[in-house]
Design a protein around this motif. Structure first.
Motif, PDB file in Angstrom:
ATOM      1  N   TRP A   1       0.837  -1.208   0.000  1.00  0.00           N
ATOM      2  CA  TRP A   1       0.000   0.000   0.000  1.00  0.00           C
ATOM      3  C   TRP A   1       0.870   1.255   0.000  1.00  0.00           C
ATOM      4  CZ3 TRP A   1      -0.716   3.962   3.635  1.00  0.00           C
ATOM      5  CH2 TRP A   1      -1.795   4.810   3.375  1.00  0.00           C
ATOM      6  N   PHE A   2       1.938   1.260   0.842  1.00  0.00           N
ATOM      7  CA  PHE A   2       2.857   2.409   0.871  1.00  0.00           C
ATOM      8  C   PHE A   2       3.489   2.623  -0.504  1.00  0.00           C
ATOM      9  CE2 PHE A   2       3.467   1.793   5.638  1.00  0.00           C
ATOM     10  CZ  PHE A   2       2.778   2.949   5.957  1.00  0.00           C
ATOM     11  N   LEU A   3       3.942   1.526  -1.121  1.00  0.00           N
ATOM     12  CA  LEU A   3       4.594   1.629  -2.433  1.00  0.00           C
ATOM     13  C   LEU A   3       3.615   2.074  -3.507  1.00  0.00           C
ATOM     14  CD1 LEU A   3       6.718  -1.618  -2.188  1.00  0.00           C
ATOM     15  CD2 LEU A   3       7.652   0.696  -2.415  1.00  0.00           C
ATOM     16  N   GLY A   4       2.351   1.661  -3.367  1.00  0.00           N
ATOM     17  CA  GLY A   4       1.347   2.037  -4.347  1.00  0.00           C
ATOM     18  C   GLY A   4       1.099   3.533  -4.389  1.00  0.00           C
ATOM     19  N   ILE A   5       1.351   4.214  -3.277  1.00  0.00           N
ATOM     20  CA  ILE A   5       1.176   5.666  -3.243  1.00  0.00           C
ATOM     21  C   ILE A   5       2.112   6.346  -4.238  1.00  0.00           C
ATOM     22  CG2 ILE A   5       1.410   7.720  -1.777  1.00  0.00           C
ATOM     23  CD1 ILE A   5       0.595   5.996   0.590  1.00  0.00           C
ATOM     24  N   PHE A   6       3.291   5.754  -4.440  1.00  0.00           N
ATOM     25  CA  PHE A   6       4.286   6.329  -5.338  1.00  0.00           C
ATOM     26  C   PHE A   6       4.123   5.838  -6.776  1.00  0.00           C
ATOM     27  CE2 PHE A   6       6.017   7.023  -1.209  1.00  0.00           C
ATOM     28  CZ  PHE A   6       6.780   8.175  -1.302  1.00  0.00           C
ATOM     29  N   GLY A   7       3.072   5.084  -7.028  1.00  0.00           N
ATOM     30  CA  GLY A   7       2.825   4.582  -8.375  1.00  0.00           C
ATOM     31  C   GLY A   7       3.710   3.388  -8.692  1.00  0.00           C
ATOM     32  N   GLY A   8       3.670   2.935  -9.912  1.00  0.00           N
ATOM     33  CA  GLY A   8       4.482   1.796 -10.307  1.00  0.00           C
ATOM     34  C   GLY A   8       3.735   0.491 -10.072  1.00  0.00           C
ATOM     35  N   THR A   9       4.314  -0.577 -10.589  1.00  0.00           N
ATOM     36  CA  THR A   9       3.708  -1.902 -10.470  1.00  0.00           C
ATOM     37  C   THR A   9       4.235  -2.613  -9.232  1.00  0.00           C
ATOM     38  OG1 THR A   9       3.572  -2.054 -12.876  1.00  0.00           O
ATOM     39  CG2 THR A   9       3.341  -4.106 -11.634  1.00  0.00           C
ATOM     40  N   VAL A  10       3.329  -3.003  -8.347  1.00  0.00           N
ATOM     41  CA  VAL A  10       3.697  -3.699  -7.112  1.00  0.00           C
ATOM     42  C   VAL A  10       2.823  -4.938  -6.997  1.00  0.00           C
ATOM     43  CG1 VAL A  10       4.026  -3.518  -4.629  1.00  0.00           C
ATOM     44  CG2 VAL A  10       4.197  -1.473  -6.053  1.00  0.00           C
ATOM     45  N   GLU A  11       3.443  -6.091  -6.765  1.00  0.00           N
ATOM     46  CA  GLU A  11       2.700  -7.346  -6.639  1.00  0.00           C
ATOM     47  C   GLU A  11       3.190  -8.106  -5.418  1.00  0.00           C
ATOM     48  OE1 GLU A  11       3.504  -9.265 -10.336  1.00  0.00           O
ATOM     49  OE2 GLU A  11       1.765  -8.357 -11.332  1.00  0.00           O
TER      50      GLU A  11
END
Length: 297
Positions: A154-164
């Protein structure tokens, strides 16, 4: 009050016999707890937090060494023995948790005297909590890893990009993939050490101080949340900074982990220290005789 080395020979013999009996009664539980602490790094981290929290509490003022059974130490001592015997009779593990907590409080009061009754209560509750955490660690590993991975995602999703986040390999590993780069959320990343450390420190602090009941509840709820957020933030920062450190990933991993570990505990200590304490009631002088515990005096 007499100094420790001014106790009579009889009092010393009674004390030695009492602690020898406790050693026989508790040795299996204490041996298991020591083995569980040494075998699991996160449990060891929680133990270190508890020890250092107690040390810092004792350093707030000078407490003379007493080494005697006052009323408080005697009460905790017999409470520990009674709970341990009932645990054996009824085969009830929860009673052994109570017994180990009371034993920790008895040791503290025996060494420093009954002036530390509130600290002994906090230590007893925290030590019981530590034992419980050591028991549940195997069950908490995967749920905590999944929760940490999802929060970091969730934290990484704030900065955009693909996270899985997903499972892979045999044995099964939990992988967090950010911008095509995989990071394993291993057992060491489950956050058990910082979460349990926050819980134990909060128990030790709030019950050692005259904090209002509402503030107690707030701190005890906030403590594990702080640990969860801190661990997720640690994973987030490592994943975010890893592409920029090259071959120094191991150094980054340790630096971020240590900084957030001690930073979170310091924040919790600061928050509890800033809470207002309840006023102490003035009691009239007691007409009772001198304090007499297990060995009198």
């Amino acid at each position: 009050m007499r100094r420790p080395f001014e106790q009579t020979v009889t009092e010393w013999l009674i004390s030695l016999a009492a602690w020898a009996g406790v050693g026989l009664l508790f040795w299996r539980a204490l041996w298991w707890l020591a083995d569980a602490t040494i075998a699991r790094e996160q449990v060891a981290h929680a133990a270190v937090v508890l020890v250092f929290g107690l040390v810092f509490l004792l350093r707030e003022r000078v407490y003379p060494v007493v080494l005697r059974f006052g009323r408080g130490a005697t009460g905790f001592f017999f409470g520990a023995c009674g709970a341990a015997m009932l645990a054996g009779i009824f085969r009830e593990p929860l009673l052994m948790l109570v017994a180990l907590g009371a034993l920790a409080g008895a040791v503290l009061l025996f060494v420093y005297g009954d002036d530390l009754l509130r600290v002994a209560t906090g230590l007893g509750l925290a030590f019981s909590g530590f034992t419980l955490l050591a028991i549940v660690f195997p069950l908490a590993d995967w749920p905590l890893r999944l929760l940490a991975g999802r929060m970091a995602m969730w934290f990484l999703g704030i900065f955009g990009g693909t996270v899985e986040l997903g499972l892979a390999g045999q044995p099964t590993r939990l992988l967090l993939v950010s911008a095509g780069r995989p990071f394993e959320v291993a057992t060491e990343c489950n956050g058990f050490g910082i979460i349990s450390g926050c819980i134990l420190l909060s128990l030790l602090l709030v019950f050692s101080r005259r904090v209002r009941l509402v503030d107690n509840i707030i701190v005890l709820v906030l403590a594990p949340l702080l640990g969860l957020i801190s661990n997720a933030l640690r994973i987030f920062l490592i994943v975010l900074l890893a592409p920029h450190v090259g071959d120094h990933y191991a150094l980054l991993h340790e630096a971020v982990g240590i900084s957030l570990f001690f930073g979170t505990l310091s924040l919790l200590w600061w928050l509890v220290s800033g809470l207002p304490e309840r006023a102490v009631r003035e009691n009239p002088p007691s007409r009772k005789g001198p304090d007499r515990g297990l060995v009198g005096g």
